[in-house]
Write an enzyme that holds these catalytic residues in place. Structure first.
Site, PDB file in Angstrom:
ATOM      1  N   HIS A   1      46.047  40.138  29.896  1.00 59.04           N
ATOM      2  CA  HIS A   1      46.392  41.313  30.702  1.00 59.04           C
ATOM      3  C   HIS A   1      47.317  42.193  29.869  1.00 59.04           C
ATOM      4  CE1 HIS A   1      47.085  43.744  34.274  1.00 59.04           C
ATOM      5  NE2 HIS A   1      48.370  43.740  33.938  1.00 59.04           N
TER       6      HIS A   1
ATOM      7  N   LEU B   1      36.714  36.615  39.577  1.00 62.10           N
ATOM      8  CA  LEU B   1      36.043  35.334  39.810  1.00 62.10           C
ATOM      9  C   LEU B   1      36.544  34.739  41.114  1.00 62.10           C
ATOM     10  CD1 LEU B   1      36.186  33.658  36.272  1.00 62.10           C
ATOM     11  CD2 LEU B   1      34.257  34.859  37.332  1.00 62.10           C
TER      12      LEU B   1
ATOM     13  N   ASN C   1      43.165  34.543  31.043  1.00 60.01           N
ATOM     14  CA  ASN C   1      42.917  35.992  31.051  1.00 60.01           C
ATOM     15  C   ASN C   1      43.973  36.670  30.184  1.00 60.01           C
ATOM     16  OD1 ASN C   1      41.830  38.560  31.971  1.00 60.01           O
ATOM     17  ND2 ASN C   1      43.693  38.747  33.205  1.00 60.01           N
TER      18      ASN C   1
HETATM   19  C1  GRF Z   1      42.099  45.298  27.178  1.00 60.21           C
HETATM   20  O1  GRF Z   1      43.071  46.294  27.347  1.00 60.21           O
HETATM   21  C2  GRF Z   1      42.534  44.060  27.902  1.00 60.21           C
HETATM   22  O2  GRF Z   1      43.930  43.899  27.970  1.00 60.21           O
HETATM   23  C3  GRF Z   1      42.054  44.294  29.272  1.00 60.21           C
HETATM   24  O3  GRF Z   1      40.840  44.971  29.124  1.00 60.21           O
HETATM   25  C4  GRF Z   1      40.812  45.690  27.896  1.00 60.21           C
HETATM   26  C5  GRF Z   1      39.550  45.309  27.205  1.00 60.21           C
HETATM   27  O4  GRF Z   1      39.596  45.318  25.880  1.00 60.21           O
HETATM   28  N1  GRF Z   1      41.958  43.048  29.983  1.00 60.21           N
HETATM   29  P1  GRF Z   1      38.361  44.797  24.976  1.00 60.21           P
HETATM   30  O5  GRF Z   1      37.082  44.927  25.776  1.00 60.21           O
HETATM   31  O6  GRF Z   1      38.662  43.373  24.624  1.00 60.21           O
HETATM   32  O7  GRF Z   1      38.390  45.713  23.792  1.00 60.21           O
END
Ligand code: GRF
Length: 202
Positions: free
Chosen positions: A106, A90, A104
């Site tokens: 992570h 973004l 977010n």
């Molecule tokens: C997860 O590993 C999250 O930490 C990262 O992207 C992945 C997506 O997971 N940001 P989901 O789409 O919520 O299953």
């Protein structure tokens, strides 16, 4: 009630955890929109199954205007933007209008294994390669620096001798599903303040 938009790119298991938390009555918020940058994201299916308005804002169609298009869709309709596996960056006006109102998730203990290019399985591959004993996940506020905003919650996951990136990712994902709804709950209850680049929980 806190109104949120959830931005996704993939399977949407974190979106699923938020929906489950709301349905169990643990989280008092409403998901006003789910927005994906990929029309193939299964997270869109999860949203549609729950009659949550779902939108695709793809870089193919909107390019550098993606953030502005997202802002148009959610302006005055949400109080918090939640990036849940959202892989685009973004930028611009949305960061100004939603300052301290974008979080977010992570999949590492920021600042380790974070920043540009560190997402999804790549994070866990780097963790295994480095041989650290502990990894985990982080919920943080979003600003113009990739993964650079104020840290809100973290959970630790031990890296086992027999782990590979996939087995580690699975255990970290379980913790993600715990701290992301918890972070939204804290914000919905007004229990988070930000000062001097750090968060403080009331
Ligand atoms: C997860 O590993 C999250 O930490 C990262 O992207 C992945 C997506 O997971 N940001 P989901 O789409 O919520 O299953």
């Amino acid at each position: 009630m806190l109104r949120i938009a959830v931005l996704v790119s993939g399977g949407g298991s974190n979106l699923g955890a938020i929906i489950e938390s709301i349905e169990k009555g643990d989280l008092n918020c409403s998901i006003e929109a789910v927005i994906s940058d990929k029309d193939s994201a299964y997270a869109l299916t999860r949203a549609r199954e729950k009659n949550i308005p779902a939108f695709v804002v793809s870089k193919k169609e909107f390019g550098a205007e993606s953030s502005n298009r997202i802002l148009e869709l959610i302006k005055d309709k949400v109080d918090l933007i939640v990036l849940a596996g959202y892989l685009s960056i973004l930028n611009g006006e949305i960061l100004r209008q939603f300052k301290n109102k974008i979080i977010n998730i992570h999949p590492s203990l920021i600042p380790s294994f974070s920043g540009a290019g560190m997402y999804g399985i790549k994070v866990h591959e780097a963790v295994i390669k480095k041989g650290v004993r502990y990894s985990g996940c982080t919920v943080h506020f979003v600003n113009e620096e990739v993964d650079g905003g104020e840290i809100l919650l973290q959970e630790v996951v031990q890296v086992l001798q027999e782990d590979d990136a996939a087995t580690l990712q699975r255990r970290v994902l379980e913790k993600e599903h715990y701290i992301l709804p918890k972070a939204i709950k804290l914000i919905s209850e007004g229990k988070v303040t930000i000062k001097d680049g750090k968060t403080f929980l009331l």
